[in-house]
Design a protein around this motif. Structure first.
Motif, PDB file in Angstrom:
ATOM      1  N   ARG A 199      25.402  21.806  -0.358  1.00  0.00           N
ATOM      2  CA  ARG A 199      24.541  21.165   0.649  1.00  0.00           C
ATOM      3  C   ARG A 199      23.111  21.037   0.135  1.00  0.00           C
ATOM      4  O   ARG A 199      22.405  20.083   0.447  1.00  0.00           O
ATOM      5  CB  ARG A 199      24.570  21.955   1.958  1.00  0.00           C
ATOM      6  CG  ARG A 199      25.918  21.918   2.671  1.00  0.00           C
ATOM      7  CD  ARG A 199      26.206  20.578   3.324  1.00  0.00           C
ATOM      8  NE  ARG A 199      27.521  20.569   3.946  1.00  0.00           N
ATOM      9  CZ  ARG A 199      28.596  19.967   3.449  1.00  0.00           C
ATOM     10  NH1 ARG A 199      28.520  19.289   2.308  1.00  0.00           N
ATOM     11  NH2 ARG A 199      29.756  20.013   4.071  1.00  0.00           N
TER      12      ARG A 199
ATOM     13  N   GLU B  92      22.998  18.043  -2.223  1.00  0.00           N
ATOM     14  CA  GLU B  92      23.033  16.789  -1.455  1.00  0.00           C
ATOM     15  C   GLU B  92      21.671  16.483  -0.838  1.00  0.00           C
ATOM     16  O   GLU B  92      21.177  15.353  -0.916  1.00  0.00           O
ATOM     17  CB  GLU B  92      24.089  16.881  -0.341  1.00  0.00           C
ATOM     18  CG  GLU B  92      25.515  16.885  -0.842  1.00  0.00           C
ATOM     19  CD  GLU B  92      26.514  17.179   0.271  1.00  0.00           C
ATOM     20  OE1 GLU B  92      27.714  17.006   0.027  1.00  0.00           O
ATOM     21  OE2 GLU B  92      26.094  17.593   1.379  1.00  0.00           O
TER      22      GLU B  92
ATOM     23  N   ASN C  26      35.493  25.886   1.328  1.00  0.00           N
ATOM     24  CA  ASN C  26      35.214  26.580   2.573  1.00  0.00           C
ATOM     25  C   ASN C  26      35.931  27.932   2.590  1.00  0.00           C
ATOM     26  O   ASN C  26      37.134  27.978   2.339  1.00  0.00           O
ATOM     27  CB  ASN C  26      35.782  25.709   3.706  1.00  0.00           C
ATOM     28  CG  ASN C  26      34.821  25.536   4.844  1.00  0.00           C
ATOM     29  OD1 ASN C  26      33.763  26.150   4.892  1.00  0.00           O
ATOM     30  ND2 ASN C  26      35.200  24.685   5.785  1.00  0.00           N
TER      31      ASN C  26
ATOM     32  N   LYS D 181      42.516  21.185   1.534  1.00  0.00           N
ATOM     33  CA  LYS D 181      41.919  21.285   2.876  1.00  0.00           C
ATOM     34  C   LYS D 181      40.648  22.123   2.862  1.00  0.00           C
ATOM     35  O   LYS D 181      39.729  21.885   3.640  1.00  0.00           O
ATOM     36  CB  LYS D 181      42.922  21.910   3.853  1.00  0.00           C
ATOM     37  CG  LYS D 181      43.903  20.876   4.431  1.00  0.00           C
ATOM     38  CD  LYS D 181      45.058  21.529   5.132  1.00  0.00           C
ATOM     39  CE  LYS D 181      44.760  21.876   6.577  1.00  0.00           C
ATOM     40  NZ  LYS D 181      45.989  22.352   7.259  1.00  0.00           N
ATOM     41  N   LEU D 182      40.594  23.114   1.968  1.00  0.00           N
ATOM     42  CA  LEU D 182      39.407  23.975   1.881  1.00  0.00           C
ATOM     43  C   LEU D 182      38.245  23.281   1.171  1.00  0.00           C
ATOM     44  O   LEU D 182      37.077  23.564   1.451  1.00  0.00           O
ATOM     45  CB  LEU D 182      39.736  25.257   1.102  1.00  0.00           C
ATOM     46  CG  LEU D 182      40.782  26.194   1.699  1.00  0.00           C
ATOM     47  CD1 LEU D 182      41.079  27.319   0.711  1.00  0.00           C
ATOM     48  CD2 LEU D 182      40.285  26.780   3.016  1.00  0.00           C
ATOM     49  N   ARG D 183      38.584  22.398   0.234  1.00  0.00           N
ATOM     50  CA  ARG D 183      37.558  21.785  -0.615  1.00  0.00           C
ATOM     51  C   ARG D 183      36.533  21.056   0.252  1.00  0.00           C
ATOM     52  O   ARG D 183      36.883  20.313   1.164  1.00  0.00           O
ATOM     53  CB  ARG D 183      38.217  20.793  -1.582  1.00  0.00           C
ATOM     54  CG  ARG D 183      37.315  20.318  -2.706  1.00  0.00           C
ATOM     55  CD  ARG D 183      38.061  19.387  -3.646  1.00  0.00           C
ATOM     56  NE  ARG D 183      38.645  18.234  -2.953  1.00  0.00           N
ATOM     57  CZ  ARG D 183      37.944  17.170  -2.570  1.00  0.00           C
ATOM     58  NH1 ARG D 183      36.665  17.081  -2.836  1.00  0.00           N
ATOM     59  NH2 ARG D 183      38.534  16.180  -1.918  1.00  0.00           N
ATOM     60  N   LEU D 184      35.258  21.278  -0.033  1.00  0.00           N
ATOM     61  CA  LEU D 184      34.205  20.668   0.776  1.00  0.00           C
ATOM     62  C   LEU D 184      34.028  19.214   0.366  1.00  0.00           C
ATOM     63  O   LEU D 184      33.817  18.907  -0.810  1.00  0.00           O
ATOM     64  CB  LEU D 184      32.902  21.447   0.604  1.00  0.00           C
ATOM     65  CG  LEU D 184      32.929  22.847   1.225  1.00  0.00           C
ATOM     66  CD1 LEU D 184      31.795  23.702   0.687  1.00  0.00           C
ATOM     67  CD2 LEU D 184      32.875  22.781   2.744  1.00  0.00           C
ATOM     68  N   ARG D 185      34.115  18.331   1.342  1.00  0.00           N
ATOM     69  CA  ARG D 185      33.837  16.924   1.075  1.00  0.00           C
ATOM     70  C   ARG D 185      32.362  16.779   0.760  1.00  0.00           C
ATOM     71  O   ARG D 185      31.519  17.426   1.367  1.00  0.00           O
ATOM     72  CB  ARG D 185      34.180  16.071   2.306  1.00  0.00           C
ATOM     73  CG  ARG D 185      35.653  15.979   2.597  1.00  0.00           C
ATOM     74  CD  ARG D 185      35.921  14.782   3.509  1.00  0.00           C
ATOM     75  NE  ARG D 185      35.002  14.715   4.627  1.00  0.00           N
ATOM     76  CZ  ARG D 185      35.338  14.941   5.888  1.00  0.00           C
ATOM     77  NH1 ARG D 185      36.567  15.224   6.197  1.00  0.00           N
ATOM     78  NH2 ARG D 185      34.440  14.851   6.838  1.00  0.00           N
TER      79      ARG D 185
ATOM     80  N   LYS E  63      28.882  14.255  -0.130  1.00  0.00           N
ATOM     81  CA  LYS E  63      28.263  12.930  -0.081  1.00  0.00           C
ATOM     82  C   LYS E  63      27.742  12.521  -1.456  1.00  0.00           C
ATOM     83  O   LYS E  63      27.229  11.426  -1.621  1.00  0.00           O
ATOM     84  CB  LYS E  63      27.096  12.945   0.915  1.00  0.00           C
ATOM     85  CG  LYS E  63      27.539  13.145   2.356  1.00  0.00           C
ATOM     86  CD  LYS E  63      26.382  13.001   3.326  1.00  0.00           C
ATOM     87  CE  LYS E  63      25.543  14.240   3.428  1.00  0.00           C
ATOM     88  NZ  LYS E  63      26.174  15.352   4.156  1.00  0.00           N
TER      89      LYS E  63
ATOM     90  N   TRP F 242      28.594  31.392   8.855  1.00  0.00           N
ATOM     91  CA  TRP F 242      28.949  30.160   8.148  1.00  0.00           C
ATOM     92  C   TRP F 242      27.859  29.096   8.238  1.00  0.00           C
ATOM     93  O   TRP F 242      27.662  28.323   7.296  1.00  0.00           O
ATOM     94  CB  TRP F 242      30.269  29.606   8.715  1.00  0.00           C
ATOM     95  CG  TRP F 242      30.753  28.396   7.997  1.00  0.00           C
ATOM     96  CD1 TRP F 242      31.545  28.378   6.883  1.00  0.00           C
ATOM     97  CD2 TRP F 242      30.486  27.026   8.327  1.00  0.00           C
ATOM     98  NE1 TRP F 242      31.778  27.080   6.498  1.00  0.00           N
ATOM     99  CE2 TRP F 242      31.148  26.238   7.359  1.00  0.00           C
ATOM    100  CE3 TRP F 242      29.752  26.397   9.335  1.00  0.00           C
ATOM    101  CZ2 TRP F 242      31.097  24.839   7.384  1.00  0.00           C
ATOM    102  CZ3 TRP F 242      29.700  25.020   9.354  1.00  0.00           C
ATOM    103  CH2 TRP F 242      30.373  24.253   8.387  1.00  0.00           C
ATOM    104  N   CYS F 243      27.147  29.026   9.354  1.00  0.00           N
ATOM    105  CA  CYS F 243      26.165  27.953   9.537  1.00  0.00           C
ATOM    106  C   CYS F 243      24.917  28.146   8.674  1.00  0.00           C
ATOM    107  O   CYS F 243      24.215  27.171   8.368  1.00  0.00           O
ATOM    108  CB  CYS F 243      25.728  27.873  11.003  1.00  0.00           C
ATOM    109  SG  CYS F 243      27.084  27.494  12.108  1.00  0.00           S
TER     110      CYS F 243
ATOM    111  N   TRP G  99      31.850  32.645  14.552  1.00  0.00           N
ATOM    112  CA  TRP G  99      33.119  32.664  15.279  1.00  0.00           C
ATOM    113  C   TRP G  99      34.143  33.465  14.517  1.00  0.00           C
ATOM    114  O   TRP G  99      33.979  33.750  13.335  1.00  0.00           O
ATOM    115  CB  TRP G  99      33.619  31.231  15.508  1.00  0.00           C
ATOM    116  CG  TRP G  99      34.333  30.642  14.336  1.00  0.00           C
ATOM    117  CD1 TRP G  99      35.688  30.675  14.112  1.00  0.00           C
ATOM    118  CD2 TRP G  99      33.763  29.970  13.197  1.00  0.00           C
ATOM    119  NE1 TRP G  99      35.972  30.051  12.912  1.00  0.00           N
ATOM    120  CE2 TRP G  99      34.816  29.622  12.338  1.00  0.00           C
ATOM    121  CE3 TRP G  99      32.458  29.640  12.830  1.00  0.00           C
ATOM    122  CZ2 TRP G  99      34.613  28.951  11.132  1.00  0.00           C
ATOM    123  CZ3 TRP G  99      32.250  28.980  11.626  1.00  0.00           C
ATOM    124  CH2 TRP G  99      33.312  28.637  10.798  1.00  0.00           C
TER     125      TRP G  99
END
Lengths: 61, 405
Positions: B17, B20, B43, B68-72, B74, B296-297, B330
C-alpha cells in the motif's frame, strides 16, 4: 465510475461504510447496499473503501 | 530535483500500500520493495481461519488458496522493483544492505518488516511445534490438521483462539493453555473474555486457564502443575515480536517496534519511516502514549500516511499535521464475528448495551467500553452490522474532541 461488490466474498466487515459512507451503507437488516454508479468526485473515497476491504470484495470499473 | 529513491522493506500489506500511494503521489519516484518471504504480498488474517481449513484438504489446495490471499495491486507491472526472498540486514546511512550482499541506494527508507512469532524458550517436541504467521507456516500446520488428532494450543490470544476454533471444526481434539485467567483477556476485558471462554468450552475445547507450559517431554506438553498433555500437534501462539534488528544502528527508538511521530517519521534516524505492526505512535483519539497496534487496518492507514509525508517533503511542502485513525479489529470463531472499534483494551468498565453475554454465539451482543466515564471502545459479538455501525458513529463522535489522558 462503476462500483460492484462481490457478495460471494463480502463478509460484512463494514470498512467500506466507514471509508465511503456516501457510497456504501447497511440496510436495517444488516445487508450491504451501495451505489452502482458514482460521480468521479468520490473516486478517492471509493478507492479507499476498496483498499480497506479485508476480503478484496470491491470491484471498481 | 532527481527522482527520489525510496526503499520499502517488507513486501506485505503495509509495504504494498505504501508503494502504491507513493507512486500515485510521486510518479517519478524510484521505489524498491524488499521482502524476505518468497511470496508476493498477501493477506494474513485467513491463515488461522478459512485458509487453514482449505489448506487442510491437502497440498493441492495451495495455489487456489494463495490466489485468494494474494493482494490485488493498483501498480502497473514493473512500476516498482520487487526483491523477494531477500532480507534487509542493516542500514548504512539511508542505504539498505541486503542478506545477499547487495546494497540498495536510497534517499528514504520505509520500515515495514512486521512481526515474528514469540517462541517458548524450551527444547523438545520440535517435530510437532508450530507457529502461525506466514503462508508457509500455514502450509506446514495445515498438513497436521487431521480429524481425531490431538492439538495443544499454547496461548489463547486471537491467533490461538482462531486456530483452536478451526481445528475443532476439522474434528481435532483441542486443549487451549493460557496463563491469564481468560482467553483474549487484555484485548476484550474480563466480561467478554469470560463469554468467549464459555463459547470455546461449548464447542468442545478443553480450556486450561491460569496455567503455563513448563516443558516438553517426547510427544507430551508438561504444564507448570505437572499435568502432561499428549499432543500430535502443538501450536505456540504467544504473541509476536517486532522485526527491528536490521535498524539497530539507525538511531531510532526501538524499545518496542519503531517509535514514529504523527507523520510516521522515526525521530533520531535519517529519512526513516515505519509503518504497520512495527510502527509505535500516539493516537490522539485516546492519549499521548505511543503504542504499536496489531490490527489489519493499521498497515494500510500508516502506509498511506508515510507516503503522504515523503511526497510532501520531496516537493517542498509541509506534511499536514495530525494522525488519528479509528482502530478496528475483528475475529471469526465458530461462525461468530467479533467486531471491535476503538480501544477496548484501554477501558476500565464494560457495559452490555444490546443482548446478553450469556447468549454469546447464539444471539447478538454489543458491549460498550469506557474509560473515566467516557466511551473508548465497542465490541459486537455476532451483532447486526447496521446496529454496530450506529454505535460506531456514536463512538466516533464521543472520541472527538479527544479524551483526556
Amino acid at each position: 465510475m462503476k462500483v460492484h461488490v462481490d457478495m460471494s466474498i463480502c463478509l460484512l466487515h463494514g470498512q467500506c461504510v466507514i471509508a465511503a459512507p456516501e457510497v456504501f451503507s447497511f440496510d436495517d437488516d444488516g445487508g450491504l447496499v451501495w451505489l452502482a454508479e458514482v460521480d468521479e468526485s468520490l473516486a478517492a473515497d471509493v478507492e479507499a473503501a476498496s483498499d480497506a476491504c479485508p476480503e478484496q470484495a470491491i470491484v471498481i470499473g | 530535483m532527481a527522482a527520489p529513491r525510496i526503499t520499502i522493506v517488507g513486501a506485505s500489506l503495509a509495504g504494498l500500500r505504501c508503494a502504491e500511494a507513493l507512486l500515485a503521489a510521486l510518479p517519478e519516484a524510484r521505489v524498491t520493495l524488499v521482502g524476505d518471504e518468497r511470496h508476493a504480498p498477501y493477506n494474513r488474517p485467513p491463515l488461522s481461519k478459512d485458509a487453514a481449513e482449505a489448506l487442510a484438504a491437502g497440498p493441492g489446495a495451495g495455489p487456489e488458496v494463495f490466489e485468494k490471499l494474494r493482494l490485488r495491486s493498483k501498480l502497473a507491472p514493473g512500476a516498482v522493483t520487487l526483491r523477494l526472498g531477500v532480507a534487509a540486514e542493516a542500514l548504512d546511512g539511508t542505504d539498505v544492505r541486503l542478506s545477499d550482499g547487495r546494497r540498495i541506494g536510497s534517499d528514504w527508507v520505509v520500515a515495514a518488516t512486521g512481526l515474528r512469532p514469540r517462541r517458548l524458550p524450551l527444547t523438545g517436541a520440535e517435530d510437532r511445534r508450530h507457529v502461525l504467521r506466514s503462508y508457509d507456516d500455514a502450509l506446514t500446520l495445515a498438513a497436521t490438521l487431521r480429524t481425531g488428532a490431538r492439538m495443544v494450543v499454547i496461548g489463547a490470544g486471537f491467533i490461538g483462539c482462531e486456530i483452536a476454533a478451526t481445528a475443532r471444526k476439522l474434528g481435532l481434539h483441542v486443549t487451549l493453555v493460557e496463563p491469564a485467567p481468560q482467553p483474549m483477556l487484555r484485548a476484550l476485558g474480563a466480561r467478554v473474555a469470560a463469554a468467549m471462554a464459555a463459547l470455546h468450552r461449548s464447542h468442545g475445547v478443553t480450556l486450561l486457564s491460569g496455567r503455563a507450559v513448563a516443558g516438553f517431554d517426547g510427544a507430551r506438553v508438561i504444564l507448570d502443575d505437572g499435568q502432561a498433555l499428549e499432543a500430535d500437534v502443538i501450536v505456540e501462539a504467544l504473541g509476536s515480536q517486532p522485526n527491528t534488528g536490521w535498524l539497530t544502528d539507525s538511531g531510532a527508538d526501538l524499545s518496542d517496534g519503531v517509535l514514529v511521530d504523527d507523520r510516521m517519521l522515526a525521530p533520531g534516524a535519517e529519512n526513516l519511516l515505519a509503518v504497520g505492526d512495527i510502527a509505535r505512535f500516539a493516537n490522539p483519539l485516546f492519549d499521548a502514549v505511543p503504542r504499536r497496534t496489531e490490527h489489519w487496518c493499521i498497515p494500510g492507514q500508516t502506509a498511506k500516511r508515510a507516503a503522504e509525508t515523503i511526497a510532501a517533503l520531496c516537493t517542498g511542502q509541509r506534511p499536514t499535521p495530525g494522525f488519528a485513525p479509528m482502530p478496528s479489529f475483528w475475529s471469526d470463531q465458530y461462525g461468530m464475528r467479533l467486531q471491535a472499534f476503538g480501544a477496548p483494551a484501554l477501558a476500565e468498565t464494560q457495559t452490555v448495551i444490546e443482548g446478553d453475554l450469556s447468549q454469546t454465539g447464539t444471539a447478538p451482543v454489543i458491549v460498550e467500553y469506557a474509560r473515566a466515564g467516557r466511551p473508548v471502545g465497542l465490541i459486537g459479538l455476532g451483532a447486526n452490522p447496521a446496529a454496530l455501525a450506529r454505535h460506531r458513529a456514536r463512538l466516533t463522535a464521543a472520541l472527538t474532541p479527544p479524551v483526556d489522558a
